[in-house]
Design an enzyme around this catalytic site. Structure first.
Site, short mmCIF file in Angstrom:
data_model
loop_
_atom_site.label_atom_id
_atom_site.label_comp_id
_atom_site.label_asym_id
_atom_site.label_seq_id
_atom_site.Cartn_x
_atom_site.Cartn_y
_atom_site.Cartn_z
N HIS A 83 0.83 -1.21 0.00
CA HIS A 83 0.00 0.00 0.00
C HIS A 83 0.85 1.25 0.00
O HIS A 83 1.97 1.29 0.54
CB HIS A 83 -1.01 -0.01 1.15
CG HIS A 83 -0.45 0.02 2.53
ND1 HIS A 83 -0.14 1.19 3.19
CD2 HIS A 83 -0.18 -0.98 3.41
CE1 HIS A 83 0.30 0.92 4.41
NE2 HIS A 83 0.29 -0.39 4.57
N ASP A 85 -0.18 4.44 1.07
CA ASP A 85 -0.47 5.48 2.05
C ASP A 85 0.27 5.23 3.35
O ASP A 85 0.69 4.11 3.66
CB ASP A 85 -1.97 5.60 2.31
CG ASP A 85 -2.57 4.33 2.91
OD1 ASP A 85 -2.24 3.24 2.43
OD2 ASP A 85 -3.39 4.43 3.84
N GLU A 180 -5.01 1.96 2.57
CA GLU A 180 -5.03 0.77 3.42
C GLU A 180 -5.11 1.14 4.89
O GLU A 180 -5.78 0.47 5.68
CB GLU A 180 -3.78 -0.06 3.14
CG GLU A 180 -3.77 -1.44 3.80
CD GLU A 180 -3.12 -1.48 5.18
OE1 GLU A 180 -3.12 -2.56 5.81
OE2 GLU A 180 -2.61 -0.43 5.65
N GLU A 181 -4.43 2.22 5.27
CA GLU A 181 -4.35 2.59 6.68
C GLU A 181 -5.68 3.08 7.23
O GLU A 181 -5.85 3.16 8.45
CB GLU A 181 -3.27 3.66 6.89
CG GLU A 181 -1.86 3.21 6.58
CD GLU A 181 -1.31 2.23 7.61
OE1 GLU A 181 -2.05 1.86 8.54
OE2 GLU A 181 -0.13 1.83 7.48
N HIS A 386 3.94 3.51 12.60
CA HIS A 386 2.98 4.58 12.88
C HIS A 386 3.50 5.61 13.88
O HIS A 386 2.69 6.33 14.48
CB HIS A 386 1.64 4.02 13.37
CG HIS A 386 0.94 3.16 12.40
ND1 HIS A 386 -0.37 2.75 12.58
CD2 HIS A 386 1.32 2.61 11.22
CE1 HIS A 386 -0.73 1.98 11.56
NE2 HIS A 386 0.29 1.89 10.72
#
Length: 416
Positions: A83, A85, A180-181, A386
Site C-alpha cells: 500500500h 499510504d 489501506e491505513e 505509525h
C-alpha cells in the site's frame, strides 16, 4: 547472489518516503487524499521505464502492472501487493529520512528532536541488526516504511527480473493500493483487470516473518440519543447524551477485553472515537478476534453493557450498529496450502528461518483473500510502525526482494 550495488531498495525507500501520502479517515473521497496519487504516478512512470508496458495508475490511485511470463508452460499468475499510504496517527509531511550506515549498537538519537531516541534496549530486534544499514526518520515525523518499504521491495524485484530474463517465471502482477491505513485499501480494486490467481502482500515485520492469519474484524457504532433543553430550565428534563456515552465507556472492564490488557490470540473491544453534543453522541469501537464467531459474542456483551447504562438514564435511547470490516484470511488460505508452502520455501532458500505468525491486525490481504485473491503477508523488515521511532534495516529489505525473486521462480516450476 546479488552484490549490494545491485539492490535499489534503500535509494527507493528514501525517495518514496519524502512523498507525502498520508490518508485521512475523515474524508469521504477516494482516495481519501489526492496526494497519494503523487506517488502512484511516480511508480507507474518508473515501472514503464523498466519496460513494463502496461503499467498505469487508474482514476482511484491504484497502480497496476504486469511482468510478462518468460516460460512456455502454464503457470499460475501471482501478484505482489503493497500500500502507498501512510498512517494518520503521526505526521507524514516533510519526512526527512536518515541513513545510519553500519549501525554500531548505540542509541539512535534523532536530530530534529533529540528527545526521540531509538534504543536497542527498548527495541530488542535492533540489537540483531548491528552492522546493518538502518533507515529512520529525523524525529518530527513517522518514516513511512509502512508500507513504502513493501513498495520499494516490489519495485526492486521488478527491476531485477526485467534485467535478468534468464530467471524463469510466469506472469507476475504488481498492485499498489491507496487508503489501506484507513481500511479502504481494496474498496475500488479491479481484480478482474488485475488477473491474478494468488497473491502476497509485502507488509510485514522481521526478516523471515510470514503471516497467514489475521484478526477478524467488525466496527460498532453506539449512537446515544439524549433529551436536549435549555440548561436554564433543564431540571428533570435534560438527558445529556455525552454523559451517557461517558458512562458506557466507564462501564467497560478495566483489566481485560481491551488492546492494552490482551495479547497473543485474545480478542478485544476498543473505543476509537467519541463525538457529539448534549442531544446526540456517538462512540465508535473496533471489535477484533481470531475466531470469527467470537465477534458476535463480544458485540452482544458490549450491547448488554450499553443497554444497562442507557436504562439508568430515563429518556435516553440508543442505536447499536455493527459493520463488517474484514475476516481472518486463514479461513481462505487453508484451502490453498501451496501459497504459504512456496513462500516458506522461498524464505528458507534465502538463508532465513521462517516464523509464521498471526497478525493482531489486518492487511489488504485479509480483504483480498475473501474477494478471491488468497494473499498471505511477507516481511519487509519495518519496525515500530505509525510513530517517530519507526525504523528499518536495508539488509532486511534486500532479503525480502530476494525472497520475491525466488518465489517467482518457484511458482514457475512445473510441479509448483
Amino acid at each position: 547472489m546479488r552484490t549490494a550495488q545491485e539492490y535499489s531498495v534503500a535509494e527507493r525507500l528514501i525517495r518514496y518516503v519524502q512523498v507525502d501520502t498520508q490518508s485521512d479517515p475523515n474524508s469521504s473521497s477516494f482516495p481519501s487524499t489526492e496526494k497519494q496519487k503523487d506517488l502512484s504516478a511516480i511508480l507507474a512512470k518508473e515501472l514503464q521505464a523498466m519496460g513494463i508496458g502496461d503499467a498505469h495508475m487508474d482514476e482511484y490511485g491504484y497502480v497496476y502492472a504486469t511482468i510478462p511470463a518468460n516460460v512456455e508452460h502454464d503457470v499460475p499468475v501471482i501478484c505482489f501487493c503493497s500500500h502507498l499510504d501512510t498512517a494518520p496517527d503521526c505526521s507524514g509531511t516533510n519526512v526527512r529520512p536518515m541513513l545510519h550506515r553500519q549501525y554500531d549498537g548505540r542509541d539512535l538519537i534523532l536530530p530534529d528532536d533529540p528527545t526521540q531516541i531509538i534504543s536497542p534496549k527498548a527495541y530488542p530486534y535492533l540489537q540483531k541488526k548491528i552492522g546493518d544499514d538502518i533507515i529512520t526518520a529525523s524525529g518530527s515525523t513517522l518514516l513511512g516504511a509502512d508500507d513504502k518499504s513493501g513498495v520499494a521491495v516490489i519495485m526492486d524485484m521488478a527491476q531485477y527480473l526485467m534485467q535478468h530474463p534468464e530467471l524463469k517465471h510466469g506472469a507476475i502482477k504488481i498492485l499498489f493500493t491507496p487508503d489501506e491505513e484507513v481500511g479502504r485499501g481494496t474498496a475500488k480494486v479491479d481484480l478482474q483487470k488485475l488477473g491474478a490467481q494468488f497473491g502476497y502482500t509485502l507488509d510485514g515485520g522481521e526478516a523471515g516473518d510470514l503471516e497467514d492469519e489475521t484478526f477478524s474484524a467488525d466496527g460498532v457504532e453506539i449512537v446515544v440519543h439524549g433529551v436536549s433543553v435549555h440548561p436554564g430550565t433543564a431540571k428533570g428534563i435534560l438527558v445529556n447524551a455525552l454523559k451517557v456515552a461517558a458512562a458506557i465507556l466507564d462501564r467497560l472492564p478495566k483489566n481485560e477485553w481491551s488492546p492494552e490488557t490482551t495479547e497473543k490470540r485474545e480478542g478485544f473491544v476498543h473505543p476509537v472515537q467519541l463525538s457529539g453534543i448534549a442531544e446526540k453522541a456517538s462512540i465508535h469501537f473496533i471489535v477484533r478476534d481470531f475466531e470469527t464467531y467470537k465477534l458476535a459474542e463480544h458485540e452482544n456483551r458490549l450491547q448488554q453493557i450499553a443497554e444497562q447504562v442507557v436504562a439508568e438514564f430515563p429518556g435516553a435511547t440508543m442505536d447499536f450498529v455493527v459493520t463488517e470490516q474484514y475476516r481472518n484470511m486463514k479461513e481462505v488460505l487453508d484451502k490453498h496450502p501451496q501459497i504459504v508452502a512456496l513462500a516458506k520455501q522461498a524464505i528458507e532458500a534465502n538463508g532465513l528461518t521462517v516464523k509464521t505468525e498471526a497478525i493482531r491486525g489486518g492487511t489488504d490481504g485479509s480483504r483480498l483473500s475473501f474477494m478471491g485473491l488468497p494473499c498471505p503477508n511477507i516481511f519487509t523488515g519495518m519496525q515500530n510502525l505509525h510513530g517517530k521511532h519507526e525504523w528499518i534495516s536495508v539488509q532486511d529489505m534486500q532479503k525480502a526482494s530476494d525472497v520475491l525473486v525466488t518465489l517467482a521462480q518457484l511458482w514457475a516450476k512445473p510441479n509448483a
